[in-house]
Design an enzyme around this catalytic site. Structure first.
Site, mmCIF file in Angstrom:
data_model
loop_
_atom_site.group_PDB
_atom_site.id
_atom_site.type_symbol
_atom_site.label_atom_id
_atom_site.label_comp_id
_atom_site.label_asym_id
_atom_site.label_seq_id
_atom_site.Cartn_x
_atom_site.Cartn_y
_atom_site.Cartn_z
ATOM 1 N N PHE A 139 0.608 -1.250 -0.128
ATOM 2 C CA PHE A 139 0.091 0.084 -0.508
ATOM 3 C C PHE A 139 0.670 1.131 0.159
ATOM 4 O O PHE A 139 0.590 1.744 0.927
ATOM 5 C CB PHE A 139 -0.808 -0.055 0.874
ATOM 6 C CG PHE A 139 -1.651 -0.790 1.160
ATOM 7 C CD1 PHE A 139 -3.189 -1.037 0.824
ATOM 8 C CD2 PHE A 139 -1.596 -2.438 1.874
ATOM 9 C CE1 PHE A 139 -3.660 -2.670 0.366
ATOM 10 C CE2 PHE A 139 -2.431 -3.201 1.994
ATOM 11 C CZ PHE A 139 -3.451 -3.606 1.586
ATOM 12 N N LYS A 173 -6.100 -4.835 -1.859
ATOM 13 C CA LYS A 173 -5.350 -4.332 -2.188
ATOM 14 C C LYS A 173 -6.306 -3.726 -3.375
ATOM 15 O O LYS A 173 -6.513 -2.242 -3.773
ATOM 16 C CB LYS A 173 -4.493 -4.883 -3.169
ATOM 17 C CG LYS A 173 -3.206 -4.088 -4.031
ATOM 18 C CD LYS A 173 -2.758 -2.698 -3.411
ATOM 19 C CE LYS A 173 -2.580 -1.817 -3.771
ATOM 20 N NZ LYS A 173 -1.390 -2.320 -4.908
ATOM 21 N N GLY A 214 -10.284 16.988 -11.436
ATOM 22 C CA GLY A 214 -8.841 17.518 -12.243
ATOM 23 C C GLY A 214 -8.855 17.095 -13.168
ATOM 24 O O GLY A 214 -10.104 16.260 -13.565
ATOM 25 N N CYS A 254 -0.935 2.162 -10.718
ATOM 26 C CA CYS A 254 -2.063 0.793 -10.211
ATOM 27 C C CYS A 254 -3.567 1.461 -10.392
ATOM 28 O O CYS A 254 -3.954 0.574 -10.801
ATOM 29 C CB CYS A 254 -1.620 1.730 -8.520
ATOM 30 S SG CYS A 254 0.359 0.853 -7.685
ATOM 31 N N ARG A 309 3.600 6.636 -15.743
ATOM 32 C CA ARG A 309 2.839 5.198 -16.641
ATOM 33 C C ARG A 309 1.238 6.661 -16.429
ATOM 34 O O ARG A 309 0.335 6.930 -15.630
ATOM 35 C CB ARG A 309 2.864 4.998 -15.789
ATOM 36 C CG ARG A 309 3.940 3.581 -16.464
ATOM 37 C CD ARG A 309 3.632 2.139 -15.334
ATOM 38 N NE ARG A 309 4.580 3.190 -14.110
ATOM 39 C CZ ARG A 309 5.383 2.092 -13.269
ATOM 40 N NH1 ARG A 309 5.413 0.752 -13.649
ATOM 41 N NH2 ARG A 309 5.661 2.411 -12.093
#
Length: 432
Positions: A150, A205, A254, A261, A329
């Site tokens: 995390f 996760k 935004g 992730c 990325r």
């Protein structure tokens, strides 16, 4: 304890370095010989605040070593972390070829009990596949643990050394003892080590990242609606965030989320659902809205320049998907740049850390500035894509004198609308 980390990408390198910081003997394994040689010399291959300091310290103390030999790593470690890439497949699923390939080799090479830890973000059921891949080649006893990371890029060292929680997925008491001993130094303040089954740990996760991505996306939709009805998303955000059930974080609108992730994990969870005959309808919307949000400024820029962007010089501030990282990325800036280039615009960009990565990707398609103000020289407009702190209080006199026209499209809502409107000719932000 003796630990080996297979893979020295972002997660693997932070994991290995931070485990060495508490006295463990760590060997990191990577197939890239050039990268390994550089790390042996103390060169950190990624930008992450504070990582360089503890990286150098633990190399000098001989607690952190690097090798290209999987055999050496497996012989050394009692705990073997798999921190390998899980790239997005064409159908949105996580590609497990690297993890399962190494698992296959582990089964051929281990000669004593090992705890094999999935540190990569992997779909539900991966631990079973890893266990099968290892066991088909060995009769040696081992356990497979799911231990998702995390780590927030830009805060990864603090997140590892002072975790809010540690999730350990295993039903083996022997493995639990190993993992608790390893992680005890990091939870001395009382934050929990949460023990659960492997599948629940794997899903935790994905669920956490997908929820945060959904929260961001919801606020972007609220911001877009604010513009339709004349509301101010900043006031709405504050009004929402003071509700303890909602919280203040991840409510800033935004130009969409990016990084390694959120985009990948949302798509992978959605695909995992389809594979189990379950459609995450909310994630359908999250994926769709985020894709649109990344280029939401383009129609505004096009309208401002009366549908003629050919040879317009557009400055870009910020290329990384977020501040305090060089990771590009799925960065919204790349989508904006691509759209502007297709319209015939000329791009000059500045980012404190991410320009080398963008140059490797785009080469000479765009220009790169030495600092934030030189990017503005003779620019017809400025587009802000990343909220680096140095962009928050610019010298507006210098900005005005450098630009042909002081026109700002702010994708991160860095400035107070009333105040900045006194400083520049034109200002457009999100939801205000």
């Amino acid at each position: 304890m003796k630990v080996s980390v297979i893979g020295t990408g972002y997660v693997g390198l932070v994991t290995g370095t931070c485990l060495a910081e508490t006295g463990n003997e760590v060997i990191c394994v990577d197939i890239d010989e050039n990268k390994v040689e550089k790390m042996k010399k103390g060169e950190v291959p990624i930008y992450e605040p504070h990582l360089d300091v503890i990286f150098e310290r633990n190399i000098k103390a001989n607690r952190l070593q690097f090798t290209t030999s999987l055999d050496e790593g497996l012989e050394h470690g009692d705990i073997i972390f798999l921190a390998l890439p899980t790239p997005e497949g064409e159908d949105g699923s996580a590609d497990l070829k690297y993890i399962l390939g190494v698992a296959d080799e582990i089964g051929k090479k281990i000669t004593s009990y090992k705890v094999i830890v999935d540190k990569s973000t992997v779909p539900v059921g991966t631990s079973e596949k890893v266990r099968e891949a290892i066991s088909k080649n060995t009769s040696v006893d081992f356990d497979v643990v799911s231990n998702p990371e995390f780590l927030r890029e830009g805060f990864a060292v603090d997140d590892f050394l002072k975790p809010e929680r540690i999730v350990v997925g295993t039903q083996s008491e022997r493995a639990i003892k190993f993992m608790k001993k390893l992680y005890q130094p990091y939870v001395r303040s009382g934050n929990p080590i949460i023990i659960m089954d492997e599948k629940s740990a794997e899903l935790t996760k994905y669920a956490a990242n997908s929820f945060l991505a959904t929260k961001i996306t919801f606020m972007n939709e609220i911001a877009n609606f604010c513009e339709k009805v004349g509301a101010d998303v900043d006031k709405v955000r504050i009004g929402m965030g003071t509700d303890s059930r909602i919280g203040k974080r991840f409510l800033f609108p935004g130009i969409g989320y990016g990084g390694s992730c959120f985009p990948k994990d949302v798509k992978a969870l959605h695909k995992s659902g389809l594979n189990s005959d379950y459609n995450f309808k909310i994630l359908d919307s999250v994926i769709e809205v985020n894709a649109t949000q990344k280029t939401i400024l383009i129609p505004r820029i096009r309208t401002y320049f009366k549908n003629n962007l050919k040879d317009k010089k557009i400055a870009i501030w910020g290329l990384a998907f977020k501040p305090e990282t060089d990771d590009i990325r799925e960065a919204p800036a790349l989508f904006i740049i691509d759209a502007l280039l297709k319209e015939g615009a000329k791009i000059i960009a500045f980012d404190p850390e991410a320009m080398p990565n963008v140059e490797r990707k785009l080469g000479s398609e765009i220009s790169y500035a030495k600092d934030m103000y030189s990017a503005l020289e003779n620019a017809d407009a400025l587009v802000i894509c990343t909220e680096w702190s140095i962009f928050r209080t610019p010298n507006f006199e210098k900005l005005n004198s450098n630009m042909n026209s002081s026109v700002i499209f702010d994708g991160r809502n860095l400035y107070d609308v009333d105040e900045v409107s006194k400083e520049v000719e034109f200002y457009s932000s999100i939801g205000r």
